[in-house]
Motif scaffolding. Sequence first.
Motif, PDB file in Angstrom:
ATOM      1  N   MET A 122       0.814  -1.217   0.000  1.00 21.03           N
ATOM      2  CA  MET A 122       0.000   0.000   0.000  1.00 21.03           C
ATOM      3  C   MET A 122       0.845   1.265   0.000  1.00 21.03           C
ATOM      4  SD  MET A 122      -1.257  -0.477   3.884  1.00 21.03           S
ATOM      5  CE  MET A 122      -0.506  -2.059   4.224  1.00 21.03           C
ATOM      6  N   PRO A 123       0.254   2.343  -0.519  1.00 24.02           N
ATOM      7  CA  PRO A 123       0.962   3.622  -0.498  1.00 24.02           C
ATOM      8  C   PRO A 123       1.010   4.166   0.933  1.00 24.02           C
ATOM      9  CG  PRO A 123      -1.241   3.920  -1.386  1.00 24.02           C
ATOM     10  CD  PRO A 123      -1.055   2.446  -1.165  1.00 24.02           C
ATOM     11  N   GLU A 124       1.758   5.233   1.109  1.00 22.30           N
ATOM     12  CA  GLU A 124       1.858   5.861   2.428  1.00 22.30           C
ATOM     13  C   GLU A 124       0.476   6.109   3.021  1.00 22.30           C
ATOM     14  OE1 GLU A 124       4.926   9.072   2.892  1.00 22.30           O
ATOM     15  OE2 GLU A 124       4.921   8.844   0.703  1.00 22.30           O
ATOM     16  N   ALA A 125       0.314   5.752   4.278  1.00 24.29           N
ATOM     17  CA  ALA A 125      -0.928   5.942   5.033  1.00 24.29           C
ATOM     18  C   ALA A 125      -2.122   5.256   4.365  1.00 24.29           C
ATOM     19  CB  ALA A 125      -1.222   7.425   5.247  1.00 24.29           C
ATOM     20  N   ALA A 126      -1.856   4.308   3.471  1.00 23.81           N
ATOM     21  CA  ALA A 126      -2.906   3.593   2.743  1.00 23.81           C
ATOM     22  C   ALA A 126      -3.890   4.567   2.088  1.00 23.81           C
ATOM     23  CB  ALA A 126      -3.636   2.626   3.664  1.00 23.81           C
ATOM     24  N   SER A 127      -3.355   5.658   1.578  1.00 22.61           N
ATOM     25  CA  SER A 127      -4.175   6.718   0.991  1.00 22.61           C
ATOM     26  C   SER A 127      -4.582   6.382  -0.441  1.00 22.61           C
ATOM     27  CB  SER A 127      -3.395   8.033   1.000  1.00 22.61           C
ATOM     28  OG  SER A 127      -4.095   9.023   0.285  1.00 22.61           O
ATOM     29  N   ASP A 128      -5.887   6.356  -0.685  1.00 21.64           N
ATOM     30  CA  ASP A 128      -6.392   6.140  -2.040  1.00 21.64           C
ATOM     31  C   ASP A 128      -5.973   7.276  -2.975  1.00 21.64           C
ATOM     32  OD1 ASP A 128      -7.611   3.719  -1.507  1.00 21.64           O
ATOM     33  OD2 ASP A 128      -9.581   4.581  -1.147  1.00 21.64           O
TER      34      ASP A 128
END
Length: 116
Positions: free
Chosen positions: A57-63
């Motif tokens: 996932m991207p940083e902070a699971a940010s969409d």
Amino acid sequence: MSQSAHIQPQPEWSFPRASVLTWDDLDAVRAALSEAAPSWSAELNQTSWDDSSIVAMPEAASDLLGPSFILHRTGGRVHLDMFRWDEYRKLGAFGSLNEALSAMRSRLAVLAASGL
């Protein structure tokens, strides 16, 4: 009267081979991410002895930054799925983890080219 001494072999019982992803698989995913998306992270989730997944996932699971990719094994295949904006999509089933990681890297390259 004698009886036949014909012995039938007993079938061997074997414990079913678990098709879980392992810590070594997590290391491979993290290595792929370090090349394609260095700010992303990956986690190994094991819910039982025969069920695990790796989520990249991207940083902070940010969409806003990109989708999360989910890898899991079933039926001898490695599945790659994607989750973004509350939508879960199956991307494919591959013969090996390396093939699934190649598909994930391709998608990450498209994201990088679009500026995400």
